[in-house]
Design a protein around this motif. Structure first.
Motif, PDB file in Angstrom:
ATOM      1  N   LEU A   7     -63.806 -35.274 -21.232  1.00  0.00           N
ATOM      2  CA  LEU A   7     -63.603 -36.530 -21.951  1.00  0.00           C
ATOM      3  C   LEU A   7     -62.117 -36.741 -22.235  1.00  0.00           C
ATOM      4  N   THR A   8     -61.428 -35.674 -22.603  1.00  0.00           N
ATOM      5  CA  THR A   8     -59.983 -35.771 -22.836  1.00  0.00           C
ATOM      6  C   THR A   8     -59.261 -36.211 -21.569  1.00  0.00           C
ATOM      7  N   PHE A   9     -59.678 -35.644 -20.443  1.00  0.00           N
ATOM      8  CA  PHE A   9     -59.070 -36.022 -19.164  1.00  0.00           C
ATOM      9  C   PHE A   9     -59.267 -37.504 -18.881  1.00  0.00           C
ATOM     10  N   PHE A  10     -60.495 -38.012 -19.064  1.00  0.00           N
ATOM     11  CA  PHE A  10     -60.766 -39.430 -18.811  1.00  0.00           C
ATOM     12  C   PHE A  10     -59.892 -40.327 -19.693  1.00  0.00           C
ATOM     13  N   VAL A  11     -59.868 -40.047 -20.982  1.00  0.00           N
ATOM     14  CA  VAL A  11     -59.098 -40.878 -21.924  1.00  0.00           C
ATOM     15  C   VAL A  11     -57.609 -40.815 -21.609  1.00  0.00           C
ATOM     16  N   LEU A  12     -57.106 -39.611 -21.357  1.00  0.00           N
ATOM     17  CA  LEU A  12     -55.675 -39.447 -21.080  1.00  0.00           C
ATOM     18  C   LEU A  12     -55.292 -40.128 -19.765  1.00  0.00           C
ATOM     19  N   SER A  43     -53.673 -39.814 -13.578  1.00  0.00           N
ATOM     20  CA  SER A  43     -54.806 -38.890 -13.614  1.00  0.00           C
ATOM     21  C   SER A  43     -54.378 -37.472 -13.250  1.00  0.00           C
ATOM     22  N   ALA A  44     -53.396 -37.348 -12.340  1.00  0.00           N
ATOM     23  CA  ALA A  44     -52.897 -36.017 -11.985  1.00  0.00           C
ATOM     24  C   ALA A  44     -52.205 -35.373 -13.178  1.00  0.00           C
ATOM     25  N   ILE A  45     -51.402 -36.152 -13.898  1.00  0.00           N
ATOM     26  CA  ILE A  45     -50.724 -35.631 -15.087  1.00  0.00           C
ATOM     27  C   ILE A  45     -51.754 -35.245 -16.142  1.00  0.00           C
ATOM     28  N   ALA A  46     -52.757 -36.111 -16.325  1.00  0.00           N
ATOM     29  CA  ALA A  46     -53.809 -35.821 -17.308  1.00  0.00           C
ATOM     30  C   ALA A  46     -54.540 -34.534 -16.946  1.00  0.00           C
ATOM     31  N   VAL A  50     -54.609 -31.072 -19.285  1.00  0.00           N
ATOM     32  CA  VAL A  50     -55.858 -30.479 -19.775  1.00  0.00           C
ATOM     33  C   VAL A  50     -56.020 -29.057 -19.251  1.00  0.00           C
ATOM     34  N   VAL A  51     -55.709 -28.854 -17.971  1.00  0.00           N
ATOM     35  CA  VAL A  51     -55.823 -27.518 -17.391  1.00  0.00           C
ATOM     36  C   VAL A  51     -54.836 -26.554 -18.048  1.00  0.00           C
ATOM     37  N   ALA A  52     -53.613 -27.023 -18.305  1.00  0.00           N
ATOM     38  CA  ALA A  52     -52.607 -26.164 -18.938  1.00  0.00           C
ATOM     39  C   ALA A  52     -53.068 -25.704 -20.316  1.00  0.00           C
ATOM     40  N   ILE A  53     -53.713 -26.603 -21.054  1.00  0.00           N
ATOM     41  CA  ILE A  53     -54.169 -26.260 -22.409  1.00  0.00           C
ATOM     42  C   ILE A  53     -55.396 -25.358 -22.380  1.00  0.00           C
ATOM     43  N   THR A  54     -56.303 -25.609 -21.444  1.00  0.00           N
ATOM     44  CA  THR A  54     -57.568 -24.868 -21.430  1.00  0.00           C
ATOM     45  C   THR A  54     -57.523 -23.597 -20.581  1.00  0.00           C
ATOM     46  N   LEU A  55     -56.717 -23.594 -19.519  1.00  0.00           N
ATOM     47  CA  LEU A  55     -56.710 -22.455 -18.605  1.00  0.00           C
ATOM     48  C   LEU A  55     -55.337 -21.813 -18.438  1.00  0.00           C
ATOM     49  N   GLY A  56     -54.309 -22.453 -18.943  1.00  0.00           N
ATOM     50  CA  GLY A  56     -52.980 -21.879 -18.862  1.00  0.00           C
ATOM     51  C   GLY A  56     -52.290 -22.134 -17.527  1.00  0.00           C
ATOM     52  N   ALA A  57     -51.170 -21.457 -17.335  1.00  0.00           N
ATOM     53  CA  ALA A  57     -50.349 -21.664 -16.144  1.00  0.00           C
ATOM     54  C   ALA A  57     -51.092 -21.304 -14.863  1.00  0.00           C
ATOM     55  N   ALA A  58     -51.938 -20.293 -14.917  1.00  0.00           N
ATOM     56  CA  ALA A  58     -52.691 -19.889 -13.726  1.00  0.00           C
ATOM     57  C   ALA A  58     -53.621 -21.012 -13.267  1.00  0.00           C
ATOM     58  N   GLY A  59     -54.221 -21.712 -14.223  1.00  0.00           N
ATOM     59  CA  GLY A  59     -55.093 -22.827 -13.882  1.00  0.00           C
ATOM     60  C   GLY A  59     -54.334 -23.967 -13.236  1.00  0.00           C
ATOM     61  N   VAL A  60     -53.143 -24.253 -13.729  1.00  0.00           N
ATOM     62  CA  VAL A  60     -52.315 -25.316 -13.142  1.00  0.00           C
ATOM     63  C   VAL A  60     -51.919 -24.947 -11.721  1.00  0.00           C
ATOM     64  N   ARG A  61     -51.552 -23.696 -11.504  1.00  0.00           N
ATOM     65  CA  ARG A  61     -51.191 -23.246 -10.149  1.00  0.00           C
ATOM     66  C   ARG A  61     -52.364 -23.395  -9.197  1.00  0.00           C
ATOM     67  N   ASP A  62     -53.562 -23.062  -9.657  1.00  0.00           N
ATOM     68  CA  ASP A  62     -54.749 -23.199  -8.810  1.00  0.00           C
ATOM     69  C   ASP A  62     -55.030 -24.668  -8.508  1.00  0.00           C
ATOM     70  N   LEU A  63     -54.861 -25.535  -9.500  1.00  0.00           N
ATOM     71  CA  LEU A  63     -55.085 -26.969  -9.307  1.00  0.00           C
ATOM     72  C   LEU A  63     -54.136 -27.519  -8.249  1.00  0.00           C
ATOM     73  N   LEU A  64     -52.855 -27.203  -8.373  1.00  0.00           N
ATOM     74  CA  LEU A  64     -51.866 -27.724  -7.428  1.00  0.00           C
ATOM     75  C   LEU A  64     -51.987 -27.072  -6.058  1.00  0.00           C
ATOM     76  N   TRP A 139     -58.752 -36.829 -10.152  1.00  0.00           N
ATOM     77  CA  TRP A 139     -60.168 -37.189 -10.020  1.00  0.00           C
ATOM     78  C   TRP A 139     -60.964 -36.180  -9.217  1.00  0.00           C
ATOM     79  N   ARG A 140     -60.419 -35.736  -8.086  1.00  0.00           N
ATOM     80  CA  ARG A 140     -61.137 -34.758  -7.290  1.00  0.00           C
ATOM     81  C   ARG A 140     -60.698 -33.320  -7.582  1.00  0.00           C
ATOM     82  N   GLY A 141     -59.422 -33.129  -7.896  1.00  0.00           N
ATOM     83  CA  GLY A 141     -58.947 -31.772  -8.143  1.00  0.00           C
ATOM     84  C   GLY A 141     -59.430 -31.197  -9.456  1.00  0.00           C
ATOM     85  N   TYR A 142     -59.528 -32.058 -10.485  1.00  0.00           N
ATOM     86  CA  TYR A 142     -59.977 -31.569 -11.788  1.00  0.00           C
ATOM     87  C   TYR A 142     -61.391 -32.021 -12.132  1.00  0.00           C
TER      88      TYR A 142
END
Length: 267
Positions: A7-12, A43-46, A50-64, A139-142
Motif C-alpha cells: 500500500l505504501t508503494f502504491f501511494v508513494l 514507481s521505481a523510486i517508490a 520501500v525495499v530499502a526500508i523493509t529489506l535494506g541495501a541487499a533488497g535494493v541490489r536484488d531489485l535493480l 510495477w513489475r520489479g516490486y
C-alpha cells in the motif's frame, strides 16, 4: 511502511509521479522531457524506497539486478518485441475486413508504408527501453513478486493493472470540460489486460525486467510509429483483442485467481 509495504508503494508511486508530471500541466508548451521521464520513474523510486526500508541495501541490489537479468530463452524476447505489434495488425485487419474503418481512411496506404515504418519501430523500441524501465522496476520489479507471495497470478495481474492504469491520470490533467470517463475506463481495461501479459512474461523469465521493459517499449512504439495515422476509433478493438489474448493466457496457464501458485512465489 513495514506493516503495509505494498500500500505504501502504491501511494508513494502516485505522489511522486504526479509531482514530477506537474510541470507538464503548468507549462504545456515547454520542453518537459525530463519531468516526463522522472514521472515515469516515480514507481521505481517508490519501489526502491520501500525495499530499502523493509529489506535494506541487499533488497535494493536484488531489485535493480533484475534489470540485468537477460538470460532467458530467445522466444520470450521475440514475444515481448512482436506481440503488441502483431495484435494491432490483427486489430486493423479485423476493422478493415468488417468495413468498420472510417471511409476516408485507406488501410492500403498504411500497409504500403510498413517497410519504412518497421525500422523506426525497432530503433524506437530499443531507445525506449530506458523510459519503460522506469515504470517496470516499480510495477513489475516490486509489486508483482510482492503480490505473488500472497495471491495468485490472476489476482496479482488484475490488481496491479487497475492501480497502474489509474496512476496514468493525474487529477490536474483533467480537461476543463470534465474527464472523459469512457476513455479512462477503456484505458484501464487495456492496462489490466496488458498486466496479464507482464505477469506471464515475468513468471517465465525469472523476473527479468529487461523483457518486461522490452514489451512495454514495443507496446508504446506500436502506437507511436506503426499505428501513427491509424484512426483512434480502432483503439477499442485493440483493447478487445488484448483482453481476449489475456484470457487465452489465463486459461492456457491454468491460473488461479486467489490461491498462491507455489512455483511462482519465488520467480
Amino acid at each position: 511502511i513495514r506493516r503495509h509495504p505494498l500500500l505504501t508503494f502504491f501511494v508513494l508511486s502516485y505522489i511522486l509521479s504526479w509531482l514530477f508530471w506537474l510541470p507538464e500541466s503548468l507549462w504545456p508548451g515547454g520542453n518537459n522531457g525530463l519531468a516526463t521521464w522522472l514521472g515515469n520513474c516515480g514507481s521505481a523510486i517508490a519501489g526502491a524506497v520501500v525495499v530499502a526500508i523493509t529489506l535494506g541495501a541487499a533488497g535494493v541490489r536484488d531489485l535493480l539486478a533484475r534489470l540485468f537479468r537477460w538470460r532467458a530463452p530467445l522466444v520470450w524476447y521475440v514475444v515481448a518485441l512482436t506481440l503488441p505489434l502483431a495484435l494491432q495488425i490483427i486489430n486493423v485487419g479485423v476493422y478493415a475486413a468488417t468495413g468498420s474503418l472510417p471511409p476516408d481512411y485507406d488501410p492500403g496506404v498504411w500497409s504500403a508504408n510498413l517497410p519504412q515504418i518497421i525500422p523506426g519501430f525497432l530503433l524506437g523500441t530499443l531507445f525506449g527501453l530506458l523510459a519503460s524501465a522506469g515504470e517496470e522496476v516499480g510495477w513489475r520489479g516490486y509489486a508483482v513478486p510482492t503480490l505473488l507471495r500472497r495471491r495468485g497470478p490472476l489476482a496479482t495481474s488484475l490488481l496491479i493493472g487497475v492501480v497502474w492504469g489509474f496512476w496514468h491520470f493525474a487529477p490536474y490533467q483533467v480537461p476543463a470540460d470534465g474527464p472523459d470517463w469512457g476513455f479512462a475506463l477503456l484505458f484501464v481495461v487495456g492496462t489490466t489486460s496488458a498486466s496479464v501479459f507482464y505477469t506471464w512474461l515475468y513468471t517465465h523469465t525469472r523476473g527479468s525486467l529487461i523483457i518486461a521493459s522490452l514489451f512495454h517499449s514495443s507496446y508504446n512504439m506500436t502506437a507511436m510509429t506503426v499505428m501513427a495515422g491509424v484512426p483512434v476509433s480502432v483503439f477499442p478493438g485493440y483493447v478487445a483483442i488484448f483482453t481476449l489474448a489475456s484470457l487465452i493466457i489465463v486459461v492456457m496457464e491454468k491460473w488461479n485467481a486467489w490461491r498462491v501458485t507455489p512455483h511462482l512465489r519465488h520467480a
